[in-house]
Design a protein around this motif. Structure first.
Motif, PDB file in Angstrom:
ATOM      1  N   PHE A  98      -7.525  10.033  -4.653  1.00  0.00           N
ATOM      2  CA  PHE A  98      -6.838   8.736  -4.647  1.00  0.00           C
ATOM      3  C   PHE A  98      -5.565   8.830  -3.810  1.00  0.00           C
ATOM      4  O   PHE A  98      -4.468   8.934  -4.347  1.00  0.00           O
ATOM      5  N   SER A  99      -5.731   8.778  -2.501  1.00  0.00           N
ATOM      6  CA  SER A  99      -4.577   8.942  -1.602  1.00  0.00           C
ATOM      7  C   SER A  99      -3.777   7.649  -1.416  1.00  0.00           C
ATOM      8  O   SER A  99      -2.720   7.675  -0.795  1.00  0.00           O
ATOM      9  N   THR A 100      -4.270   6.558  -1.968  1.00  0.00           N
ATOM     10  CA  THR A 100      -3.573   5.276  -1.833  1.00  0.00           C
ATOM     11  C   THR A 100      -3.482   4.581  -3.188  1.00  0.00           C
ATOM     12  O   THR A 100      -4.447   4.555  -3.945  1.00  0.00           O
ATOM     13  N   ALA A 101      -2.324   4.028  -3.452  1.00  0.00           N
ATOM     14  CA  ALA A 101      -2.127   3.120  -4.589  1.00  0.00           C
ATOM     15  C   ALA A 101      -1.780   1.762  -3.989  1.00  0.00           C
ATOM     16  O   ALA A 101      -1.215   1.691  -2.886  1.00  0.00           O
ATOM     17  N   THR A 155       4.049 -10.801 -11.216  1.00  0.00           N
ATOM     18  CA  THR A 155       2.916 -10.213 -11.913  1.00  0.00           C
ATOM     19  C   THR A 155       1.824  -9.917 -10.889  1.00  0.00           C
ATOM     20  O   THR A 155       1.612 -10.695  -9.962  1.00  0.00           O
ATOM     21  N   GLY A 156       1.171  -8.778 -11.073  1.00  0.00           N
ATOM     22  CA  GLY A 156       0.102  -8.425 -10.150  1.00  0.00           C
ATOM     23  C   GLY A 156      -0.690  -7.242 -10.652  1.00  0.00           C
ATOM     24  O   GLY A 156      -0.457  -6.729 -11.751  1.00  0.00           O
ATOM     25  N   ILE A 157      -1.613  -6.811  -9.807  1.00  0.00           N
ATOM     26  CA  ILE A 157      -2.505  -5.712 -10.150  1.00  0.00           C
ATOM     27  C   ILE A 157      -2.052  -4.453  -9.423  1.00  0.00           C
ATOM     28  O   ILE A 157      -1.976  -4.426  -8.188  1.00  0.00           O
ATOM     29  N   LEU A 158      -1.737  -3.414 -10.206  1.00  0.00           N
ATOM     30  CA  LEU A 158      -1.446  -2.094  -9.663  1.00  0.00           C
ATOM     31  C   LEU A 158      -2.713  -1.272  -9.769  1.00  0.00           C
ATOM     32  O   LEU A 158      -3.291  -1.145 -10.852  1.00  0.00           O
ATOM     33  N   SER A 159      -3.151  -0.734  -8.642  1.00  0.00           N
ATOM     34  CA  SER A 159      -4.303   0.161  -8.608  1.00  0.00           C
ATOM     35  C   SER A 159      -3.776   1.563  -8.340  1.00  0.00           C
ATOM     36  O   SER A 159      -3.187   1.827  -7.291  1.00  0.00           O
ATOM     37  N   LEU A 160      -3.982   2.446  -9.311  1.00  0.00           N
ATOM     38  CA  LEU A 160      -3.473   3.822  -9.243  1.00  0.00           C
ATOM     39  C   LEU A 160      -4.503   4.727  -9.889  1.00  0.00           C
ATOM     40  O   LEU A 160      -4.963   4.438 -11.001  1.00  0.00           O
ATOM     41  N   ASN A 207       0.863  -1.184   0.000  1.00  0.00           N
ATOM     42  CA  ASN A 207       0.000   0.000   0.000  1.00  0.00           C
ATOM     43  C   ASN A 207       0.896   1.228   0.000  1.00  0.00           C
ATOM     44  O   ASN A 207       1.779   1.345   0.851  1.00  0.00           O
ATOM     45  N   ILE A 208       0.649   2.140  -0.936  1.00  0.00           N
ATOM     46  CA  ILE A 208       1.472   3.331  -1.091  1.00  0.00           C
ATOM     47  C   ILE A 208       0.640   4.568  -0.800  1.00  0.00           C
ATOM     48  O   ILE A 208      -0.437   4.750  -1.386  1.00  0.00           O
TER      49      ILE A 208
END
Length: 186
Positions: A101-104, A122-127, A73-74
């Motif tokens: 969007f305070s979190t990626a 491999t994975g899902i980046l949510s941004l 979590n970013i």
């Protein structure tokens, strides 16, 4: 005799037991992890920066690296390009839009063992509210006991994303990420 037999059976059964993946928490408190980026600025130079605040966990088993998982979590408000005015712009709606969007997040879906400590994660980046599959080219740096009685494992990786894929209003093309992760075994 019974004690010797029992001890032998226990010793042999522990050898036959499968090794389980170890769970780690990413060491952000000790600053032994970083998420760095660079992007071309107007095509003339590199703008570099990092995210100062993030957290995450991973599990890893050297004998079965393909069973590994990572979750990060970013805090996008923590973007830091070493220039306050530019960081303010990076946080606004042209780029990270941190008010919305305070979190990626990144959550792995597959780990491929490429041999010699190299992995494709491999994975899902949510941004920016957009989810895309990305692959991180990773390398195991090492693992072992630390001087404080704990156990650590460290990895480095790189990946890239296209700004247009994540809805940036201003698009300078590709963002390259340089990732360093050291975990402390739970």
């Amino acid at each position: 005799m019974k004690k010797t037999l029992l001890a032998s059976v226990l010793a042999l059964s522990s050898l036959a037991m499968p090794v389980m993946a170890a769970d780690y928490v990413i060491d952000t408190k000790g600053a032994h992890a970083s998420i760095n980026f660079k992007v071309k600025h107007l095509g003339y130079s590199w703008l570099t920066g990092r995210f100062n605040t993030f957290s995450g966990e991973f599990n890893y088993d050297e004998k079965q690296p393909e069973a590994s998982k990572i979750s990060v979590n970013i805090d996008t408000t923590s973007v830091d390009s070493n220039h306050a005015e530019r960081d303010k712009h990076l946080r606004d709606s042209d780029f990270l839009d941190v008010k919305k969007f305070s979190t990626a997040t990144f959550n792995s879906t597959k780990v491929t063992d490429l041999g010699n400590g190299k992995l494709a994660i491999t994975g899902i980046l949510s941004l920016q509210g957009i989810e895309k599959e990305i692959t991180i080219d990773a390398e195991k740096i090492g693992e072992g006991k630390d001087p404080w009685g704990g156990y650590r494992a460290g990895f480095a990786g790189t990946t890239s994303i296209q700004m247009k894929d994540f809805g940036y209003k201003m698009d300078f093309g590709q963002i390259d990420f340089d990732l360093h992760i050291e975990g402390i075994k739970k």
